[in-house]
Scaffold this active site. Structure first.
Site, PDB file in Angstrom:
ATOM      1  N   TYR A 297      36.038  37.729  45.100  1.00  0.00           N
ATOM      2  CA  TYR A 297      36.070  38.161  43.702  1.00  0.00           C
ATOM      3  C   TYR A 297      34.893  37.555  42.955  1.00  0.00           C
ATOM      4  CZ  TYR A 297      38.497  39.782  39.467  1.00  0.00           C
ATOM      5  OH  TYR A 297      38.860  40.433  38.309  1.00  0.00           O
ATOM      6  N   TYR A 341      33.618  47.084  38.484  1.00  0.00           N
ATOM      7  CA  TYR A 341      34.630  46.089  38.122  1.00  0.00           C
ATOM      8  C   TYR A 341      35.969  46.805  38.015  1.00  0.00           C
ATOM      9  CZ  TYR A 341      37.168  42.662  35.260  1.00  0.00           C
ATOM     10  OH  TYR A 341      38.088  41.779  34.763  1.00  0.00           O
TER      11      TYR A 341
END
Length: 388
Positions: A297, A341
């Site tokens: 991430y 995203y």
């Protein structure tokens, strides 16, 4: 799951379908429509129909509830529906919950999804603008009055301490940005397709909150992503090679807050990801040396470095050099810095493509992938592997 012993979830469920919308800055349609498109694409990829689905999982902050998505997709009866808290920290936990439902017979086919207009609608990067009173929100009262108003400012606190502790300069974060954008440049689905960057360009990008520059911060995206989970046995009868869920874990650390855990003894690591790492290695029976590709991430570059250290790929303060050496294939889709995203859900999809052998930046012979969810918050992770 116990933090002290291995669990028995691994090998009992698999990801059999992935689907997404295009990734854009203005989708021109509702978040529900994005969710439906992603779910339908994932079911098509899995060779399944809405009638096969009996479970749905999403994020607490998603605006499209499970029953609304079921209705809009033509899904019938549901025996399992669930949501996971803590923003991007929920990404891998949605798959964990789906696997738990499948492994225990609560549901047979569960779809995890995330859909939002994060660029044209609500922009999470703008920080806290309005918040209903809550116990967890009280922690923000120690930060907001002093100007720590956005995710970038919260991460900058830990990033500055990391640099100070190990005698580093902000330029070291550029290795993550350059790696992600290099992969995004060859990924047609990525927003920054065809647009690699150099370390010099990273260092020249404007400050957002020191020591974070513009190119240390992930983009904002409109789009949707869905993932289909079922049993390993059923997966073998479906058209795509399954990505077996070898291990799945959630983690929250001592004195955990959402992004503002500034009162811990040490700000140079991510203890919540350390909890996830220990659980994954213990339950999956693997070590860092066994991993072929890592999808970490990357909403902000410093936390990628800290994750590599928490998982034991390198020593403390050594992750920038590790990334610079390309010691491990990392974020081969371009990550959230380069592709999109989607609160980490597109990262899980990339790990599935690596296991299938269909990634545009395929790692030869990739059979084991690590995926992580949001950092700085209670979080989650996955180990995925090839069947057999």
């Amino acid at each position: 799951m116990s933090a002290r012993k291995a669990d028995t979830l691994g090998g009992r469920a698999a990801i059999v379908g992935i689907g997404a919308t295009e990734f854009s800055k203005d989708s021109g349609r509702s978040e529900l429509k994005l969710a439906v498109e992603a779910v339908q694409a994932a079911l098509d990829d899995a060779g399944l129909t809405p009638a096969d689905v009996d479970g749905l999982v999403t994020f607490t902050m998603d605006t499209s509830p499970e029953i609304s998505v079921a209705q809009a997709c033509g899904i019938g009866d549901l025996t399992f529906f669930s949501r996971v808290h803590y923003g991007g920290g929920a990404a891998c936990a949605t798959v964990q919950q789906a696997a738990l439902a499948v492994a225990t017979g609560v549901a047979e086919v569960v779809v995890c999804y995330r859909a939002f207009n994060e660029r044209s609608g609500r922009r999470f990067g703008s920080g806290v603008q309005h918040r209903e009173p809550s116990a967890e929100g009280a922690a923000l009262g120690w930060s907001l009055p002093f100007g720590l108003l956005t995710p970038a400012s919260w991460v900058a606190m830990a990033a500055q301490r990391y640099l100070y502790a190990y005698g580093l300069k902000p330029e070291v974060f550029g290795h993550v940005a350059v790696t992600d954008r290099r992969h995004a440049a060859t990924n047609p689905a990525a927003y920054f397709h065809g647009k690699p960057i150099t370390l010099a360009e990273h260092a020249a990008s404007r400050w957002i909150v020191e020591p974070l520059r513009l190119l240390d911060c992930c983009q904002e995206t409109d789009g949707g992503q869905a993932i289909v989970v079922t049993s390993v046995e059923r997966a073998r009868d479906l058209p795509r090679p399954p990505a077996v869920i070898t291990a799945a874990a959630q983690g929250a650390g001592r004195d955990q807050e959402q992004m503002t855990s500034f009162y811990r003894d040490d700000l140079t690591g991510l203890p919540e990801m350390g909890v996830v790492a220990r659980q994954l290695w213990r339950s999956g029976g693997l070590t860092p040396a066994d991993i072929d590709v890592a999808i970490l991430y990357d909403h902000f570059t410093p936390f990628v470095l800290m994750q590599l250290e928490e998982f034991g790929f390198c020593g403390r303060g050594e992750a920038a050099g590790f990334v610079a050496e390309d010691a491990l294939p990392l974020n081969t889709h371009g990550g959230q810095l380069g592709e999109a995203y989607l609160h980490g859900m597109n990262g899980t999809a990339e790990a599935v493509r690596q296991i299938r052998g269909t990634s545009v930046n395929q790692v030869p012979g990739a059979a084991r992938a690590l995926v992580t969810a949001g950092t700085g918050v209670p979080t989650s992770g996955l180990l995925l592997g090839a069947d057999g």
